[in-house]
Design a protein around this motif. Structure first.
Motif, mmCIF file in Angstrom:
data_model
loop_
_atom_site.group_PDB
_atom_site.id
_atom_site.type_symbol
_atom_site.label_atom_id
_atom_site.label_comp_id
_atom_site.label_asym_id
_atom_site.label_seq_id
_atom_site.Cartn_x
_atom_site.Cartn_y
_atom_site.Cartn_z
ATOM 1 N N UNK A 180 -48.735 -64.821 76.316
ATOM 2 C CA UNK A 180 -47.175 -65.313 77.562
ATOM 3 C C UNK A 180 -46.488 -64.053 77.835
ATOM 4 N N UNK A 181 -46.122 -63.376 77.813
ATOM 5 C CA UNK A 181 -45.195 -61.955 78.603
ATOM 6 C C UNK A 181 -46.426 -61.495 79.425
ATOM 7 N N UNK A 182 -47.941 -61.549 79.490
ATOM 8 C CA UNK A 182 -48.672 -61.079 80.623
ATOM 9 C C UNK A 182 -49.107 -62.559 81.086
ATOM 10 N N UNK A 183 -48.957 -63.308 80.781
ATOM 11 C CA UNK A 183 -49.867 -64.166 80.995
ATOM 12 C C UNK A 183 -49.701 -64.746 82.931
ATOM 13 N N UNK A 187 -54.540 -76.146 81.192
ATOM 14 C CA UNK A 187 -53.282 -77.421 82.291
ATOM 15 C C UNK A 187 -52.110 -76.250 81.913
ATOM 16 N N UNK A 188 -52.122 -75.761 80.165
ATOM 17 C CA UNK A 188 -51.221 -75.205 80.466
ATOM 18 C C UNK A 188 -50.911 -73.975 81.228
ATOM 19 N N UNK A 189 -51.754 -73.140 81.146
ATOM 20 C CA UNK A 189 -51.761 -72.073 82.031
ATOM 21 C C UNK A 189 -51.534 -71.827 83.346
ATOM 22 N N UNK A 190 -52.394 -72.362 83.820
ATOM 23 C CA UNK A 190 -52.574 -72.601 85.644
ATOM 24 C C UNK A 190 -51.996 -73.774 85.984
ATOM 25 N N UNK A 191 -51.896 -74.936 84.625
ATOM 26 C CA UNK A 191 -51.167 -75.916 85.681
ATOM 27 C C UNK A 191 -49.546 -75.710 85.732
ATOM 28 N N UNK A 192 -49.131 -75.587 84.400
ATOM 29 C CA UNK A 192 -47.500 -75.480 83.542
ATOM 30 C C UNK A 192 -47.258 -73.962 84.011
ATOM 31 N N UNK A 193 -47.314 -73.021 82.853
ATOM 32 C CA UNK A 193 -46.828 -71.974 83.431
ATOM 33 C C UNK A 193 -46.592 -70.773 84.356
ATOM 34 N N UNK A 194 -48.120 -71.132 85.275
ATOM 35 C CA UNK A 194 -48.237 -70.161 86.576
ATOM 36 C C UNK A 194 -47.595 -71.000 87.316
ATOM 37 N N UNK A 195 -46.990 -71.888 87.492
ATOM 38 C CA UNK A 195 -45.509 -73.304 88.703
ATOM 39 C C UNK A 195 -44.636 -72.899 87.637
ATOM 40 N N UNK A 196 -44.137 -72.799 86.878
ATOM 41 C CA UNK A 196 -42.610 -72.973 86.575
ATOM 42 C C UNK A 196 -42.728 -71.299 86.483
ATOM 43 N N UNK A 197 -43.268 -70.179 86.858
ATOM 44 C CA UNK A 197 -43.084 -68.788 86.830
ATOM 45 C C UNK A 197 -42.587 -68.331 89.042
ATOM 46 N N UNK A 198 -43.581 -69.798 89.264
ATOM 47 C CA UNK A 198 -43.835 -69.489 90.512
ATOM 48 C C UNK A 198 -42.008 -70.087 91.253
ATOM 49 N N UNK A 199 -41.776 -70.953 90.547
ATOM 50 C CA UNK A 199 -40.794 -72.498 91.022
ATOM 51 C C UNK A 199 -39.366 -70.756 90.590
ATOM 52 N N UNK A 200 -39.740 -70.160 89.411
ATOM 53 C CA UNK A 200 -38.705 -68.709 89.356
ATOM 54 C C UNK A 200 -38.383 -68.519 90.251
ATOM 55 N N UNK A 201 -39.851 -67.918 90.725
ATOM 56 C CA UNK A 201 -39.393 -67.269 92.030
ATOM 57 C C UNK A 201 -38.641 -67.003 92.950
ATOM 58 N N UNK A 237 -52.857 -60.304 88.793
ATOM 59 C CA UNK A 237 -53.837 -59.081 89.346
ATOM 60 C C UNK A 237 -53.322 -57.986 88.500
ATOM 61 N N UNK A 238 -52.109 -58.332 87.818
ATOM 62 C CA UNK A 238 -51.479 -57.412 87.021
ATOM 63 C C UNK A 238 -51.955 -57.116 85.917
ATOM 64 N N UNK A 239 -52.434 -58.272 85.203
ATOM 65 C CA UNK A 239 -52.833 -58.151 83.631
ATOM 66 C C UNK A 239 -53.951 -59.725 83.733
ATOM 67 N N UNK A 240 -55.509 -58.698 84.021
ATOM 68 C CA UNK A 240 -56.381 -59.376 83.772
ATOM 69 C C UNK A 240 -56.492 -60.313 82.428
ATOM 70 N N UNK A 241 -56.460 -59.409 81.316
ATOM 71 C CA UNK A 241 -56.560 -59.388 79.887
ATOM 72 C C UNK A 241 -55.816 -59.486 79.379
#
Length: 487
Positions: free
Chosen positions: A144-147, A96-110, A151-155
C-alpha cells in the motif's frame, strides 16, 4: 422450492473467452495509440468504473461461492467451488485493484491537488480506502504505502493488515474534510452525480465497516451515526444494456460470458430464504418469499436454481417477464449493484450495539431496517405477491421459547446477535462482505463448507505478483491460513 418460475431464453451471439476482468501483461510498455493523459472528469469516471468492477466482479463471485450464495456448477467453477484454486487465478483481480483503481486514485489525487480541487481528492480517497481496505480484508498484508509507484518502488513492501486498515481510516478522515470544503467540481462522478454530502455519508459508513472488522464497536457506532441513514443515499454501481460495456457484471457473466458455470443449486442462502425448507429463517413475523424470488429463480439458463437475471429491458433476450421491469431480478442487465448502503449501515449499528450489551437499542436498529423491508424495500413490485412480511421483533421473541430461540439453547442477547448476523448475511447478498463476516465471526452462522469442514480464510496472492515482486511473502500462505485480524 416454492419459486415462481419464469423462463429466460438466451441466444448466444458471442462468447467472451477472456476473463471479465483480465490482467494485462506488459502494462507499462509504451503504446503510441494510447492517450498519455486525461482530464479529471474522464479519469474520475474511469476510476469509478474500475472500482465498481473490483467490488462487483470476480472477487464477489468467488466470495459468494465460498459463502453459500452460489454454486460452481461447470468447468473451472466446479474446481473453485471445491477450493481448488492456484495463485494465477487471482492475477486478474490483483491487477485490477492496483493498476485499475489504486494507480488511478493516486493520479486523481495529484491532479486534484494541482487544480485546487479538494472535492475530487476526497472522492478519490474514498474509493482508494474502500478498495485497499477490502484488499487487506481478503489477503491480509498487502502493498500500500509503496504501491503503484514502479519507478521509485519496483518491489513495493507489504504493509501489515492492521497498518493498511489504519491507512484506510486516515484516507476516509481526510476525504470527509476535503469534501466538507466544497472546493472543486465533481464533473464525471456518475455514482453520486457530484453530491458531496452523499459521499461524506458513504465515507462514514466505510469507517464504521472497517472499525466493525476490527472489533472496535463503539467507534463503529460513532461513525455509523453519521453514515448512510436513508436508502435514497445508497452508493450503487450503475448499469445499462450494452454487452461488454454497461451490463451488470453478474448478468454478463451468468447469461453471456459463462452461462451455466455458476448456479445456486443447494446454496445455503436459498435454504434460509425458502419458506418450505427445514433451515428456513421464515417465521410468524418474517416472510422471505418475495426476497427469495428476487434473488433466485429456477430454470433460467440451466435447469437448476440460479441467481435471478431476469431482465425486461434487454429486448429480444427475455421472455415472459413484465415489460415494465417489475419482475426484474437482482442481477438484471441494468440492475444497480450495492456498494455502500443504508442497509449495511443499520446492521453495523445493530451488531455493534448488540456486542456492547445495548440490547434494546440494537433491536430498535434492526427493526428500523425491517420496517424498510416491510414496505418492499428495493424488491420490484412483481415479486411482492409471492409474500412479504417483516413485522417488528420484541425482546420476548429472543428469550427462551420465543420464535427466534425456541429451543432455549442460548441467551436472548446471543439469539438477537445471531439474528442480526443472519440478516447481514441475507442483506449483503452477492457482495464480498459476507466472506469477511464468516471469517471475522468464526463462522457464527455455521455456514457449511463446500468441501471438508472449514471455509477458506483468505485469498491467494497473485502469481504475477509473486513472480515480479521480491517483497511478496515467502512462503506464501495457503487458503486456510487466517489473516491477523480475522483469526
Amino acid at each position: 422450492m416454492h419459486f415462481w418460475k419464469k423462463t429466460l431464453t438466451i441466444l448466444t451471439v458471442g462468447f467472451w473467452l477472456a476473463s471479465c476482468e483480465s490482467y494485462v501483461d506488459k502494462i507499462d510498455e509504451i503504446d503510441p495509440t494510447a492517450p498519455v493523459d486525461a482530464p479529471i472528469p474522464a479519469l474520475l469516471t474511469a476510476t469509478e468504473v474500475n472500482y465498481q468492477g473490483v467490488m462487483e466482479g470476480e472477487l464477489a463471485r468467488l466470495a459468494g461461492m465460498w459463502s453459500g450464495y452460489f454454486t460452481g456448477s461447470d468447468r473451472q467453477y466446479v474446481a473453485l467451488q471445491n477450493y481448488n484454486t492456484v495463485s494465477a487465478d487471482f492475477d486478474g483481480a490483483w491487477g485490477n485493484i492496483y493498476a485499475g483503481v489504486i494507480k488511478n486514485t493516486r493520479l486523481l489525487r495529484q491532479k486534484g491537488q494541482a487544480a485546487g480541487n479538494r472535492s475530487v481528492q476526497g472522492v478519490a480517497k474514498i474509493i482508494e480506502a474502500h478498495t485497499i481496505g477490502m484488499t487487506a480484508a481478503l489477503w491480509g498484508d498487502v502493498p500500500f504505502s509503496q504501491a503503484s509507484n514502479l519507478a521509485q518502488f519496483p518491489n513495493p513492501t507489504y504493509d501489515n493488515q492492521t497498518a493498511v486498515y489504519a491507512a484506510a481510516q486516515t484516507l476516509l478522515t481526510e476525504a470527509i474534510a476535503d469534501l466538507g470544503t466544497g472546493q472543486g467540481s465533481l464533473t464525471g462522478d456518475y455514482m453520486f452525480g457530484g453530491g458531496r454530502t452523499f459521499w461524506i455519508s458513504a465515507a462514514n459508513t466505510l469507517k464504521a465497516k472497517f472499525f466493525l472488522h476490527q472489533g472496535q464497536y463503539q467507534q463503529a457506532i460513532n461513525f455509523a451515526n453519521n453514515g448512510i441513514k436513508n436508502p435514497g443515499l445508497n452508493l450503487f454501481g450503475y448499469h445499462d444494456n450494452e454487452y461488454q460495456k454497461t451490463y451488470n457484471l453478474y448478468y454478463s457473466f451468468l447469461t453471456y460470458d459463462r452461462a451455466g458455470y455458476m448456479t445456486a443449486e443447494g446454496a445455503y442462502a436459498v435454504k434460509l430464504l425458502d419458506p418450505g425448507d427445514r433451515l428456513t429463517r421464515n417465521n410468524s413475523k418474517t416472510n422471505e418469499a418475495a426476497r427469495l424470488n428476487w434473488y433466485y429463480q429456477q430454470g433460467l439458463n440451466t435447469f437448476s436454481v440460479e441467481p435471478n437475471v431476469l431482465s425486461a429491458r434487454e429486448t429480444g433476450f427475455s421472455w415472459g417477464v413484465a415489460a415494465d421491469g417489475s419482475e426484474d431480478g437482482f442481477f438484471a442487465a441494468d440492475a444497480p449493484f450495492p456498494l455502500v448502503t443504508f442497509e449495511e449501515n443499520q446492521l453495523i449499528l445493530a451488531e455493534s450495539k448488540a456486542r456492547l450489551g445495548q440490547t434494546e437499542a440494537a433491536l430498535a436498529d434492526l427493526n428500523l431496517l425491517r420496517s424498510f423491508y416491510n414496505t418492499g424495500g428495493f424488491i420490484p413490485e412483481g415479486w411482492l405477491g409471492a409474500g412479504i412480511r417483516y413485522a417488528p421483533y420484541v425482546l420476548a421473541d429472543f428469550q427462551s421459547g420465543g420464535i427466534e430461540n425456541r429451543a432455549g439453547l442460548r441467551s436472548a442477547e446471543q439469539a438477537l446477535l445471531l439474528e442480526i448476523l443472519e440478516e447481514r448475511y441475507i442483506t449483503l447478498y452477492g457482495q464480498i462482505e459476507a466472506f469477511n463476516d464468516i471469517r471475522r465471526t468464526g463462522n457464527a452462522l455455521r455456514i457449511p463448507a463446500n468441501v471438508g469442514n472449514q471455509i477458506p480464510r483468505r485469498f491467494l496472492y497473485s502469481q504475477a505478483e509473486i513472480n515480479a515482486n521480491s517483497s511478496a511473502p515467502r512462503p506464501t500462505p495457503d487458503l486456510f491460513a487466517p489473516t491477523a485480524i480475522f483469526r
